[in-house]
Design an enzyme around this catalytic site. Structure first.
Site: not given
Ligand code: IDP
Length: 147
Positions: A9, A49, A57, A85, A91, A102, A112, A126
């Site tokens: 990100k 998303y 959010f 994952r 998260t 994370r 994150n 995706e």
């Protein structure tokens, strides 16, 4: 062989964590079969998303993910979706175990570091949202017989 979509990100890119993230998955034994730096448009962010549309959010999430370039990747490997994952962690970075990406580098829930697909269906969706077929090169490495 399973494929998953991972994305560093904007916070991870700015904090110079692309190499660290790529290194972790390479050393795990997965194969990088597609990668690019891109600036996500608001439209792409809202589609990616989409499941969170309407949540409090959501707007902040779209704003954040479009706030700077991201590093999008496709990785291949046995059980790659679930394993990735686990390596990413929960998260909320404060709940993520040490040793996860994370847990080791994140502090803030919205910043994150990394996204990872959570199912076979979302991985397919995706990957096709972010990559054209001709941007993915699936190949085998001779070392894989030792992995
Ligand atoms: P994931 O990234 O661990 O799969 P999701 O529930 O799919 O988590 O949420 C997508 C992203 O939205 C999270 O990575 C996080 O950045 C953000 N997010 C999720 N829930 C919240 C929240 O309650 N407040 C702020 N940001 C959130």
């Amino acid at each position: 062989m399973e494929q998953t979509f991972l994305m560093v990100k904007p916070d991870g890119v700015q904090r110079n964590l692309i190499g660290e993230v790529v290194s972790r998955f390479e050393m795990k034994g997965f194969t990088l079969i597609g990668a690019k730096v891109l600036q996500i448009s608001p439209e792409l962010a809202e589609t990616h998303y989409g499941e969170h549309k309407g949540k409090p959010f959501f707007e902040g999430l779209v704003e954040f993910i479009t706030s700077g370039p991201v590093f999008a990747m496709v990785w291949e490997g046995d059980g790659a979706i679930l394993e990735a994952r686990k390596m990413i962690g929960k998260t909320k970075p404060q709940e993520a175990d040490p040793g996860t990406i994370r847990g080791d580098y994140g502090v803030n829930m919205s910043k994150n570091i990394i996204h990872g697909s959570d199912s076979v269906e979302s991985a397919k969706r995706e990957i096709s949202l972010f990559f054209n077929d001709n941007e993915i090169e699936s190949y085998s490495k001779t070392v894989n017989k030792w992995v």
